[in-house]
Design an enzyme around this catalytic site. Structure first.
Site, PDB file in Angstrom:
ATOM      1  N   ASP A 367      33.187  42.537  35.255  1.00  0.00           N
ATOM      2  CA  ASP A 367      32.460  41.333  35.606  1.00  0.00           C
ATOM      3  C   ASP A 367      30.986  41.595  35.287  1.00  0.00           C
ATOM      4  OD1 ASP A 367      32.228  38.790  36.627  1.00  0.00           O
ATOM      5  OD2 ASP A 367      31.837  39.478  38.660  1.00  0.00           O
ATOM      6  N   ASP A 565      34.483  42.943  41.846  1.00  0.00           N
ATOM      7  CA  ASP A 565      34.357  42.788  43.289  1.00  0.00           C
ATOM      8  C   ASP A 565      35.750  42.926  43.914  1.00  0.00           C
ATOM      9  OD1 ASP A 565      34.544  41.108  45.804  1.00  0.00           O
ATOM     10  OD2 ASP A 565      32.386  41.108  45.511  1.00  0.00           O
ATOM     11  N   ASP A 569      37.620  39.479  42.997  1.00  0.00           N
ATOM     12  CA  ASP A 569      38.383  39.805  41.787  1.00  0.00           C
ATOM     13  C   ASP A 569      39.728  40.447  42.106  1.00  0.00           C
ATOM     14  OD1 ASP A 569      36.431  38.896  39.957  1.00  0.00           O
ATOM     15  OD2 ASP A 569      35.272  40.717  40.256  1.00  0.00           O
TER      16      ASP A 569
END
Length: 674
Positions: A367, A565, A569
């Site tokens: 990310d 995360d 995620d």
């Protein structure tokens, strides 16, 4: 503190369970020295391996002294091996302890027979006993296991240090302002504790008074001191560097960071990887292999030489030289060391299979926000597109809606509005729009905060040139919509983390392709990717898109690691071959992911890969040694090279067996992170 020590104790037992003698750990040292007292007279009064030396320490009845001392030594010094063998047989997992128990039992029982034949039988000739071999065998085994247990204990030394970080007591600030020293076990959540400079912080908590710099190196591996102010979190076990602070306790006992980490590490060490299951299986077969080879060698040498003393010596040597223990400990010791080192450096391995899989990773997907960038946004531009609304009014509307969110972009807008003294209100009916933004009511009017993808999808007009200009500068751009009309926008910049560029370069040097996955717009994503050297970029993604992209890459036979995360995620982390939750902080237990990175440092991704490589290398070395040692040593003990004069005595066999395990333990202990 008691809890932490118990956690450490449990952990220590867990990685010794292969040995079948963890509960004898404290006895080996004492038993060795007591047995030495009994063994010295036996060695002096017995012929060395049947050979009468020029000097003899014998006297009438000395053979009875040898018998009595040998019997005491057999039952006292040999007890750990006899009871260990009994335990192994009871669990139907005969191993090293059973082999040693068989070896010393055969030596003792045959020596009793020899004593009877030499003293009470009318048969002519002398029957050689094995009392000398029995004494040296037990001594060497006790010494070897004492050294080995120390080496095994050191394998988890980093975790042991963590368990000792918490102090036994703390200074509690009472309601009347008085200070009172209390036991750690008496501290409760919401209590206030005072910590002076240089002292260890007793529990996880929030600073309510004072400011300081904290040394977290022993807790999370953070090498630099971390500046902490009022309302900042602190971790129990870290050291207060400067200034007296008062801390409001947020977690005690099992809920504390250190206890969570040790619990996760303990669990990981108990879960067996596929490589360990294989080595356990081979170690199990090795027992039967040694017994069969020992019996065959006895029969063969009886047929060749018809010398029961020599044939029996071969049998005993085979039994004591075989070491399934070296094979059984080859992986657990390395695991104990690697998981402890990882935890000590803020890399918490929850799933041990991931250490093996890491060798085959093709893609690392990340990310953007919070992983590659700081996630600390600054507002660089905001503007109204409606004549009757000022720029500050637009900022106020943005801040009102975002005040209900804890997203980094939202926090940045609210903080910026406060710094500009722009007032904002509490909205009503605020709802999150996944992958887009949010909506809510302000003064009975519905407003939406969206990204550019939403505008394109719903064909809403906006200033494309302004968007391109700001996006190419690396800004994340949000739009404010009222009645399907774009009435304002805000552009926020984020800083790339210092270590991100080096991390990308390190991945590429390992032939691993970094991939950026982000919900941000294409322009921003590519601007950040270009600066970092990432060529594979997927932007404007919905949360579910990340999971499907991982699936696509995997369908082509690729191994994928996802870094993100641990909460937001979670589906992607679960879908990936290895899921890494980054920036977990003290919430290590609630995150998804096979690996938890406590800090938000991208270089820890590479540190994990390095630790995995080093761990696997040590495992392979230990497996080769454990298997190779037995493949060579057992035939030698059986007398395979007797025709060239190479014959191993039981005592030499015992030395080699003890050394084989110590070497495995020392090799595991030399494992390093870098």
């Amino acid at each position: 503190m008691n809890h932490s020590n118990q956690m450490h104790h449990d952990n220590h037992e867990s990685h010794n369970h292969h040995s079948g003698h963890a509960h004898h750990h404290g006895n080996f040292k004492v038993k060795f020295f007591v047995s030495l007292i009994f063994a010295i007279p036996i060695i002096l009064l017995s012929p060395l391996m049947g050979i009468n030396l020029p000097f003899q320490f014998t006297f009438p009845g000395s053979e009875w002294v040898v018998l009595i001392l040998s019997t005491i030594l057999f039952f006292y010094g040999g007890k750990p091996f006899l009871s260990g063998g009994k335990d192994e047989i009871a669990t139907k997992k005969p191993g090293m302890m059973t082999l040693v128990a068989l070896g010393i039992s055969v030596a003792y029982i045959y020596s009793l027979y020899a004593f009877y034949m030499n003293n009470f039988s009318s048969a002519t000739g002398h029957t050689m006993d094995f009392f000398w071999e029995l004494a040296t065998l037990i001594l060497i085994m006790l010494l070897g296991h004492w050294i080995e247990m120390n080496a095994v204990g050191n394998a988890g030394d980093a975790l042991k240090k963590m368990a000792e970080l918490l102090p036994n007591s703390a200074i509690k600030v009472m309601d009347n302002g008085q200070r009172e020293e209390v036991k750690i076990s008496d501290i409760m959540t919401d209590d206030i504790v005072e910590v002076k400079a240089g002292e260890s912080i007793p529990t996880d908590g929030i600073i309510v008074q004072g400011q300081t710099s904290i040394d977290e190196s022993l807790v999370t591996g953070e090498s630099k001191k971390v500046q902490k102010n009022q309302n900042d979190n602190v971790i129990g076990g870290s050291i207060n560097g400067s200034g007296t602070i008062q801390v409001k306790v947020t977690a005690v006992g099992e809920d504390g960071y250190l206890s969570q980490v040790m619990g996760l590490v303990n669990q990981a060490q108990n879960d067996k990887s596929s490589a360990e299951l294989l080595s356990d299986k081979v170690a199990g077969y090795l027992f039967y292999f040694a017994v069969i080879v020992g019996v065959i060698s006895f029969i063969v040498w009886m047929l060749i030489q018809n010398d029961v003393d020599f044939a029996l010596e071969r049998l005993v040597t085979v039994l004591v030289i075989a070491c399934p223990h070296a094979l059984g400990l080859a992986i657990p010791l390395v695991t104990a060391r690697s998981t402890s080192i990882g935890a000590h450096n803020g890399l918490i391995i929850k799933n041990r299979e991931s250490v093996e899989i890491a060798q085959h990773i093709d893609y690392v997907m990340m990310d953007k926000t919070g992983t590659l960038t700081e996630g600390n946004f600054s507002v660089n531009h905001y503007e109204s597109f409606k004549n009757d609304l000022s720029n500050d009014t637009i900022l106020s509307l943005f801040a009102s809606l975002e005040s209900q969110s804890n997203h980094p972009l939202a926090i940045s807008i609210v903080d910026f509005a406060k710094s500009k003294n722009v007032s904002f209100t509490n909205p009503q009916d605020v709802n999150n729009i996944p992958g887009v933004g949010l909506e809510g009511l302000i003064d009975n009017k519905t407003y939406k905060i969206t990204n550019v993808s939403y505008l394109d999808k719903h064909k809403l007009n906006y200033d494309d040139d302004l968007f391109t200009k700001l996006a190419q500068q690396g800004n994340s751009i949000s739009y404010l919509i009222e009645d399907q009309q774009v009435i304002g926008m805000i552009a926020q910049g984020d800083q790339i983390k210092e270590s991100s560029k080096q991390m990308v370069a390190d991945l590429l040097s390992r032939n691993i392709t970094p991939v950026m996955l982000t919900g941000d717009n294409n322009e921003v994503a590519h601007a950040v990717a270009k600066e970092l050297g990432i060529s594979d970029v997927h932007a404007q993604l919905m949360p579910e898109d990340k999971e499907s992209i991982i699936k696509d890459y995997q369908s082509n036979g690729n191994k994928v690691m996802m870094v993100g995360d641990g909460i937001n995620d979670a589906p992607s982390l679960i879908r990936a071959d290895i899921g890494i939750a980054i920036g977990a902080g003290t919430d290590v237990a609630v995150d998804s992911g096979d690996i938890i990175l406590v800090k938000s440092n991208p270089s820890d991704i590479v540190h994990f890969l390095t630790l995995s490589n080093n761990t696997m290398r040590k495992m392979v070395q230990n497996l080769w040694w454990g298997a190779g040692y037995n493949i060579v040593a057992v035939p030698l003990a059986a007398g395979a090279l007797a025709f060239v004069g190479l014959i191993l005595s039981p005592a030499v066999g015992a030395i080699l067996m003890s050394l084989s395990t110590v070497i495995v333990a020392i090799n595991a202990f030399t494992l390093k992170l870098k």
